[in-house]
Write a protein that holds these residues in place. Structure first.
Motif, PDB file in Angstrom:
ATOM      1  N   TRP A 250       9.724 -20.112  11.530  1.00 38.91           N
ATOM      2  CA  TRP A 250       9.565 -19.259  10.352  1.00 38.91           C
ATOM      3  C   TRP A 250       8.105 -18.835  10.226  1.00 38.91           C
ATOM      4  O   TRP A 250       7.206 -19.679  10.211  1.00 38.91           O
ATOM      5  N   LEU A 251       7.886 -17.521  10.129  1.00 39.88           N
ATOM      6  CA  LEU A 251       6.556 -16.988   9.870  1.00 39.88           C
ATOM      7  C   LEU A 251       6.408 -16.823   8.361  1.00 39.88           C
ATOM      8  O   LEU A 251       7.019 -15.949   7.752  1.00 39.88           O
ATOM      9  N   VAL A 252       5.627 -17.709   7.765  1.00 41.59           N
ATOM     10  CA  VAL A 252       5.462 -17.775   6.313  1.00 41.59           C
ATOM     11  C   VAL A 252       4.140 -17.119   5.940  1.00 41.59           C
ATOM     12  O   VAL A 252       3.084 -17.484   6.481  1.00 41.59           O
ATOM     13  N   THR A 253       4.182 -16.166   5.030  1.00 39.01           N
ATOM     14  CA  THR A 253       2.967 -15.513   4.556  1.00 39.01           C
ATOM     15  C   THR A 253       2.721 -15.880   3.098  1.00 39.01           C
ATOM     16  O   THR A 253       3.589 -15.685   2.247  1.00 39.01           O
ATOM     17  N   LEU A 254       1.564 -16.448   2.840  1.00 40.09           N
ATOM     18  CA  LEU A 254       1.149 -16.754   1.477  1.00 40.09           C
ATOM     19  C   LEU A 254       0.197 -15.674   1.000  1.00 40.09           C
ATOM     20  O   LEU A 254      -0.783 -15.360   1.688  1.00 40.09           O
ATOM     21  N   ASP A 255       0.487 -15.097  -0.168  1.00 40.40           N
ATOM     22  CA  ASP A 255      -0.432 -14.127  -0.754  1.00 40.40           C
ATOM     23  C   ASP A 255      -1.240 -14.793  -1.865  1.00 40.40           C
ATOM     24  O   ASP A 255      -1.238 -16.024  -1.989  1.00 40.40           O
ATOM     25  N   ALA A 256      -1.892 -14.008  -2.677  1.00 41.83           N
ATOM     26  CA  ALA A 256      -2.773 -14.572  -3.699  1.00 41.83           C
ATOM     27  C   ALA A 256      -2.023 -15.411  -4.720  1.00 41.83           C
ATOM     28  O   ALA A 256      -2.581 -16.358  -5.296  1.00 41.83           O
ATOM     29  N   ASP A 257      -0.740 -15.097  -4.960  1.00 40.53           N
ATOM     30  CA  ASP A 257       0.028 -15.780  -5.997  1.00 40.53           C
ATOM     31  C   ASP A 257       0.932 -16.892  -5.475  1.00 40.53           C
ATOM     32  O   ASP A 257       1.612 -17.562  -6.254  1.00 40.53           O
ATOM     33  N   GLY A 258       0.995 -17.082  -4.163  1.00 42.30           N
ATOM     34  CA  GLY A 258       1.869 -18.099  -3.592  1.00 42.30           C
ATOM     35  C   GLY A 258       2.672 -17.551  -2.431  1.00 42.30           C
ATOM     36  O   GLY A 258       2.125 -16.851  -1.555  1.00 42.30           O
ATOM     37  N   LEU A 259       3.972 -17.833  -2.424  1.00 42.14           N
ATOM     38  CA  LEU A 259       4.812 -17.400  -1.320  1.00 42.14           C
ATOM     39  C   LEU A 259       5.015 -15.897  -1.340  1.00 42.14           C
ATOM     40  O   LEU A 259       5.481 -15.326  -2.329  1.00 42.14           O
ATOM     41  N   GLY A 260       4.658 -15.249  -0.247  1.00 44.17           N
ATOM     42  CA  GLY A 260       4.845 -13.818  -0.129  1.00 44.17           C
ATOM     43  C   GLY A 260       6.137 -13.479   0.582  1.00 44.17           C
ATOM     44  O   GLY A 260       7.104 -13.047  -0.025  1.00 44.17           O
ATOM     45  N   SER A 261       6.176 -13.708   1.893  1.00 47.04           N
ATOM     46  CA  SER A 261       7.368 -13.390   2.686  1.00 47.04           C
ATOM     47  C   SER A 261       7.614 -14.490   3.700  1.00 47.04           C
ATOM     48  O   SER A 261       6.713 -15.242   4.068  1.00 47.04           O
TER      49      SER A 261
END
Length: 388
Positions: A250-261
């Motif tokens: 799984w490619l997990v992307t975290l943005d400024a607020d938490g879980l992105g995609s």
């Protein structure tokens, strides 16, 4: 921050006695290329790095090579010990490895000290929970009931949530367990050993409330328990029950607020798994099986009589046929009498022969041709009745 969630590498595992190190090396090499091409920041491995508590030197060489290449590709690594690993051996010199961005979490209380990595949006705290066998940790907390994996992980997660509340930044938890949810349990194969001696110790999904993402290991097929709680599965097939299941992470992307995609990334399958069923002559000569000749093959033979030397014969076409099962296409229900009882009740040699054939053929007696042949041979020998 881009995080690649993997687990259950099982370095050193064999597949029906065949070594898998070369195939796993190919897959992990592809993983390194994904990290480099997609500019992944962190690779996490949620337990069962090795398959044995005492890995071979070749297994250590594979791990050393992939960690070196991941570091060169620009990624940090966070890995935890699973129920197959020896925490002491896997964690040897982990203090020095962390200086190079390779974070090995094996100590029972190491989850109290998260690994903090930063990106443009600030810190991300990685809480690695090594596999915690209740019987080995309960004495460390005499005032707490820790009899099951659920209780142990619940206790650990309660402490993690307290730390999360006091510490700025986003959070990722790694854990190796059977988490509750029909999807996860349906993905389990015979490879996953019971995580407790007494049987399956399931951990409710609610135990993992709080973090932005939870990277789970132990199940060898990918599974989504919730948007933020997932299994990646193993990078290589280790059982025919896993045939057809994709391999990857799984490619997990975290943005400024938490879980992105969260997106799935496929890994290559060096040799497919195929389960072929039919009479041996069909498997040996049918053209439609030509594309399966170089697969790992499990053959299910439906011949009424088990072919002599079936495995070696099949390997003339399928050199990687590694297991064989005899499952006759036709079976006949018996009356429940034992073989000895049927022989005693026989009125003549033809019935004795018929009873024997039924016994070795799962209830199916002689064909019309075989009955005629037996009668002819007995007549030639002058045998027509059972000796009294």
């Amino acid at each position: 921050m881009k995080i690649l969630h993997t687990s259950d590498w099982h370095i050193g595992r064999t597949f029906h006695t065949h070594p898998t190190l070369d195939h796993l090396g190919t897959v992990l090499g592809a993983l390194v290329e994904i990290v480099r091409d997609r500019q992944i920041d962190v690779v996490v491995v949620a337990g069962d790095v090795f398959d044995h508590a005492m890995p071979s030197k070749e297994s250590y060489a594979v791990l050393t090579a992939v960690l070196r290449e991941l570091k060169a590709a620009g990624a940090a690594v966070v890995l935890t010990s699973g129920n197959h690993d020896s925490a002491a051996r896997l964690g040897f010199q982990s203090e020095w490895a962390s200086l190079a961005g390779i974070h090995v979490v094996t100590s029972y209380d190491q989850y109290l000290h998260p690994i903090t990595l930063t990106d443009a949006h600030g810190p991300v705290n990685f809480y690695g929970i090594p596999y915690l066998e209740p019987v080995l940790v309960r004495h460390l907390h005499p005032g707490v009931t820790l009899k099951t994996h659920e209780q142990v992980l619940g206790f650990a997660m309660d402490q993690i949530r307290v730390d999360m509340a006091a510490r700025p930044g986003r959070s990722v938890v790694l854990s190796h367990c059977f988490a509750a949810g029909g999807v996860a349990l349906s993905e389990a194969s015979e490879v996953e050993r019971d995580i407790t001696v007494g049987g399956l110790d399931v951990v409710p999904l609610g135990v993992f409330d709080g973090p932005d993402y939870v990277a789970l290991g132990h199940i060898h097929g990918r599974a989504r328990l919730s948007e933020r709680v997932r299994y990646s599965g193993a990078p290589l097939h280790y059982s025919f029950s896993e045939a057809g299941k994709p391999r990857g992470g799984w490619l997990v992307t975290l943005d400024a607020d938490g879980l992105g995609s969260v997106d799935w990334v496929d890994l290559p399958v060096p040799r497919r798994l195929s389960v072929l069923e039919g009479p041996i002559d069909e498997l040996l000569h049918d053209e439609r099986y030509g594309v399966r000749e170089h697969d790992w093959v499990k053959a299910v033979l439906t011949d009424q009589v088990r072919p002599l030397d079936g495995m070696r014969t099949l390997q003339t076409r399928f050199p990687h046929c590694v297991t064989l099962e005899h499952r006759p296409a036709v079976t006949v229900e018996t009356d429940g009498a034992t073989y000895a009882e049927r022989i005693r009740e026989a009125t003549g040699d033809p019935e004795i022969v018929a009873g024997f054939l039924a016994f070795v053929r799962n209830g199916a007696g002689p064909t019309e041709f075989e009955s005629a042949l037996v009668a002819e041979l007995l007549t030639e020998q002058g045998i027509t009745e059972v000796d009294s």
